[in-house]
Design a protein around this motif. Structure first.
Motif, PDB file in Angstrom:
ATOM      1  N   UNK A 587       0.849  -1.187   0.000  1.00  0.00           N
ATOM      2  CA  UNK A 587       0.000   0.000   0.000  1.00  0.00           C
ATOM      3  C   UNK A 587       0.880   1.230   0.000  1.00  0.00           C
ATOM      4  N   UNK A 588       0.309   2.328  -0.461  1.00  0.00           N
ATOM      5  CA  UNK A 588       0.998   3.604  -0.509  1.00  0.00           C
ATOM      6  C   UNK A 588       0.035   4.704  -0.116  1.00  0.00           C
ATOM      7  N   UNK A 593      -8.032   1.291   1.038  1.00  0.00           N
ATOM      8  CA  UNK A 593      -7.760  -0.047   1.563  1.00  0.00           C
ATOM      9  C   UNK A 593      -8.814  -0.405   2.588  1.00  0.00           C
ATOM     10  N   UNK A 594      -8.901  -1.699   2.835  1.00  0.00           N
ATOM     11  CA  UNK A 594      -9.701  -2.233   3.927  1.00  0.00           C
ATOM     12  C   UNK A 594      -8.776  -3.046   4.807  1.00  0.00           C
ATOM     13  N   UNK A 600     -10.877   2.828   4.293  1.00  0.00           N
ATOM     14  CA  UNK A 600     -10.606   4.249   4.133  1.00  0.00           C
ATOM     15  C   UNK A 600      -9.386   4.471   3.263  1.00  0.00           C
ATOM     16  N   UNK A 601      -8.954   5.739   3.224  1.00  0.00           N
ATOM     17  CA  UNK A 601      -7.826   6.142   2.390  1.00  0.00           C
ATOM     18  C   UNK A 601      -6.567   6.254   3.244  1.00  0.00           C
ATOM     19  N   UNK A 631      -7.030  -5.356   2.194  1.00  0.00           N
ATOM     20  CA  UNK A 631      -7.468  -5.272   0.799  1.00  0.00           C
ATOM     21  C   UNK A 631      -7.121  -3.901   0.266  1.00  0.00           C
ATOM     22  N   UNK A 632      -6.535  -3.873  -0.930  1.00  0.00           N
ATOM     23  CA  UNK A 632      -6.164  -2.633  -1.588  1.00  0.00           C
ATOM     24  C   UNK A 632      -6.987  -2.510  -2.866  1.00  0.00           C
ATOM     25  N   UNK A 633      -7.747  -1.425  -2.967  1.00  0.00           N
ATOM     26  CA  UNK A 633      -8.670  -1.268  -4.081  1.00  0.00           C
ATOM     27  C   UNK A 633      -8.034  -0.566  -5.291  1.00  0.00           C
ATOM     28  N   UNK A 634      -6.784  -0.240  -5.218  1.00  0.00           N
ATOM     29  CA  UNK A 634      -6.179   0.521  -6.308  1.00  0.00           C
ATOM     30  C   UNK A 634      -5.013  -0.243  -6.934  1.00  0.00           C
TER      31      UNK A 634
END
Length: 755
Positions: A587-588, A593-594, A600-601, A631-634
């Motif tokens: 993540x960055x 993410x969850x 949230x962000x 979980x990463x949505x991007x």
């Protein structure tokens, strides 16, 4: 120091033996070489050879110097030597023991008493010598003819010298006016600020050259006009020496006040005040100088010592009282003038000017009182010393002020790098300017310290050359140079490495590609770690340079780190987990993410935790060690699956066709189409119940665009379903009969349609 060790004992014995060999005649019955042999036998021999080595002689000299330096040990040594000298020849050879030095240091009161006794004795001896010189000086008969003959030659020379000096300075007056006006005109342009100081310096040099020319003319007159009388030539030489010294001091006063040439004045001062102080200080220096250097020697030579001493005390007493009266009469006025000067000056100089304004009258009073006391004991040399020290002090302060002024001006300027460097290294220019300003400020501080040492050296209160070349001063300068070099190299290394990192972190405002979020996060962490490492290493090296043993510090740091590691396992786990998540690009900053139950962000990331901002505005700080899955949505793509339930009685083919029509209309929107990757996937009927069946369509979208596409799709599907008359499933209620009473069951009211 202690003399218990054998080598010191042997060194003292050799020193005593050498003294005895030099002081005691060989014909005496008491043989002090035997005492040296006995003393040598009382300690273990250094070697089989009886002749002392060079090192032993040096140690003996050093030990003897230490003995003679201490009053108690010196007196004990004298007593032993007298006792040895008075020993009968028939007795055994005397043994000289090294004086026992006490290990106890003298107290502060004892030191003050010793110093007071020493200097008080010197002052008392000086007064006693002065009284003896006056009382026992030989009386010389006064010869009137010789006196007036010498006076005539003296007056002719003095008038000629003063007249010639006044004439040549008068002829140079227009030239000095033009020089001052030219310097002021150039000074109005801030780029030419050096022209005025250069003009003032040149005017001072011309004044000194005129003084040298006058002395040359005066020497020619003296060589040809002394009546072949050695006494007259001597007196004329006294006048020329005094004239050179006093007029040089007056030239310095003219350099400072410039009463007749305001344009050549360094600082703002009203013309009347400049003339006031220049006139009075010139009279003071002239009367004191010619009185001590000319009148007193002439009276001593022509009359007698008593009258000369009285003239000396009378002149210096009157001048000292007048100087003190001038100082305290103008105390408040000068204080206010210095305060106004400080308000107009730079902050660095304002501090020293205000400090000087508070104590200037005490310094000036001490100056004239010291001159009075020194002139009583040594009239000629004291004035030369005071004037020489004064001129050197003024020169030191002037040069230091010029250097400090240049450094202060450079501190206020900014270095500008080329556009290419500023584009590639955005923070380099700021860092370079910060380090340059720090170095200039350090140079300014060193200038102030050097000025103080030079001033002390000018007044013979401190031997600067000896301090710099031997002992403490040499070591201190060496350590300071090493410290500056270490700090400079650390600064250069940090600036280069940090600039390279920030070059990678720079935005794409100049056309360069934007670094990824993972790259920004890792480089930021690496820069912070690099700053800690460089700072720690630099501090350790500096401590070792100043003489601190860093081995215990390193050992203590290791033990402390071990103890902390046992108590901070969670912290270590946080750091290690965070590092691996970053290297895996999990993540960055800015990712959606969850983590557990929190969605949230990612707002910030540190080496210990991650901050996630929810849509409610709450910021959640989550330690890395508590993250097991997330979980990463991007990451690459976004996707969603849309399920729509319709009434069981509807036609399946009609529902699927209507859904496809809604999707087709959605994709006709260019904005929505740019968010969708590929084609939607229709699964058809995917669920069936007693009241409804479910149709499904799935989309693949750009990261974080799935919600926008889903909301637009729901709107289109509703409109198309309503237009086609496709109904949603109806909720039904089943009534269960719980008793045998049919009448009670019939009593229930029927529900209205659509309820």
């Amino acid at each position: 120091m202690s003399f218990a060790r054998p080598q010191w004992r042997r060194a003292i014995c050799w020193s005593l033996s050498l003294i005895c060999l030099l002081l005691i005649p060989t014909t005496q019955a008491v043989t002090l070489p035997q005492a040296a042999v006995a003393a040598q036998q009382s300690s273990p021999p250094a070697s089989s050879d009886s002749t002392p080595t060079l090192e032993e002689k040096k140690a003996a000299y050093a030990a003897l110097a230490n003995i003679l330096e201490n009053n108690d040990s010196r007196q004990e040594l004298i007593d032993q030597l007298r006792q040895a000298a008075s020993t009968p020849s028939t007795s055994a050879a005397p043994v000289l023991e090294p004086p026992k030095a006490t290990d106890e240091d003298p107290t502060v009161l004892e030191s003050v008493t010793s110093v007071t006794r020493e200097y008080g004795g010197e002052v008392a001896s000086q007064f006693a010598q002065l009284h003896n010189n006056i009382a026992n000086a030989p009386h010389k008969p006064f010869n009137q003819q010789t006196f007036f003959n010498a006076l005539k030659h003296f007056v002719v020379l003095a008038v000629a010298v003063f007249a010639f000096y006044w004439l040549v300075r008068r002829l140079m007056s227009p030239f000095w006016h033009r020089m001052g006006q030219w310097g002021r005109d150039k000074n109005r342009d801030h780029n030419n600020w050096l022209h005025l100081p250069a003009t003032i310096t040149l005017a001072f040099i011309i004044d000194l050259l005129l003084l040298a020319l006058t002395l040359f003319i005066g020497q020619i007159i003296s060589d040809n006009y002394h009546g072949d009388n050695r006494t007259i030539a001597y007196q004329q030489g006294l006048f020329l020496n005094a004239f050179a010294l006093i007029e040089f001091f007056k030239a310095v006063l003219r350099l400072i006040f410039c009463p007749n040439y305001p344009t050549l004045r360094f600082f703002h001062l009203p013309d009347d005040r400049a003339r006031y102080w220049n006139t009075r200080l010139s009279w003071l220096s002239g009367i004191i100088g010619y009185g001590l250097l000319v009148v007193v020697p002439v009276v001593s030579n022509q009359v007698n010592m008593q009258v000369a001493a009285l003239v000396n005390v009378l002149v210096m007493g009157i001048m000292t009282v007048w100087a003190l009266w001038l100082i305290f009469r103008n105390k408040r006025r000068i204080h206010d003038a210095l305060a106004r000067l400080a308000d107009r000056s730079l902050s660095f100089f304002a501090l020293f000017i205000r400090a000087y304004a508070m104590v200037w009258h005490w310094l000036a009073s001490a100056y004239f009182i010291a001159l009075f006391l020194l002139s009583i004991f040594n009239p000629g040399d004291s004035l030369k010393f005071m004037m020489s020290a004064t001129v050197r002090s003024l020169a030191i302060i002037g040069i230091a002020a010029l250097i400090s002024g240049m450094l202060t001006r450079w501190i206020g300027k900014t270095l500008t790098l080329s556009p290419e460097l500023r584009r590639n290294y955005p923070e380099l220019q700021k860092r370079v300017n910060d380090w340059v300003k720090a170095l200039l400020k350090l140079a300014r501080v060193i200038t102030v310290l050097a000025t103080l040492l030079l001033l002390l050296n000018a007044w013979n209160l401190f031997d600067l050359w000896h301090w710099l070349t031997f002992g403490t001063g040499q070591k201190m300068v060496d350590v300071l140079i090493r410290i500056v070099m270490i700090v400079l190299l650390s600064a250069i290394g940090w600036t280069l490495l940090a600039s390279l990192i920030e070059s990678r972190l720079a935005s794409d405002s100049h056309g360069r590609p934007m670094p990824s979020a993972r790259t920004r996060t890792l480089l930021t962490l690496f820069r912070n770690a690099l700053a800690v490492v460089i700072s720690t290493i630099t501090i350790m090296i500096l401590l070792s340079e100043v003489g601190v043993n860093i081995a215990p510090l390193l050992a203590g740091a290791g033990a402390l780190g071990l103890a902390v590691s046992f108590g901070s396992q969670t912290l270590v786990k946080d750091i290690i987990t965070g590092v691996f998540i970053q290297f895996e690009n999990g993540m960055n900053t800015g990712d959606l993410v969850t983590i557990g139950t929190i969605t949230g962000t990612v707002e910030r990331m540190s080496i210990r935790s991650v901050g996630v901002r929810q849509d409610t505005g709450a910021l959640n700080i989550i330690p890395w060690s508590s993250i097991t899955t997330f979980a990463n949505f991007v990451r690459g793509i976004g996707s969603f699956v849309a399920n729509y339930d319709v009434d069981r009685s509807e036609d399946t083919e009609k529902v699927n066709a209507t859904l496809q029509a809604a999707v087709q209309e959605l994709l006709e929107n260019p904005e929505i189409r740019g968010m969708v990757i590929g084609e939607p996937s229709f699964a058809g009927l995917v669920g069936l119940t007693n009241q409804s069946f479910t149709v499904r369509v799935s989309f693949t979208t750009q990261p974080l665009k799935q919600w926008s596409v889903r909301f637009a799709l729901d709107d289109k599907v509703k409109k198309h379903f309503d237009a086609a008359g496709i109904k949603a499933p109806h909720q039904t209620v089943e009534v269960m009969q719980t008793g045998s009473d049919v009448a009670s069951a019939a009593s229930f009211q029927a529900l209205p349609p659509g309820a």
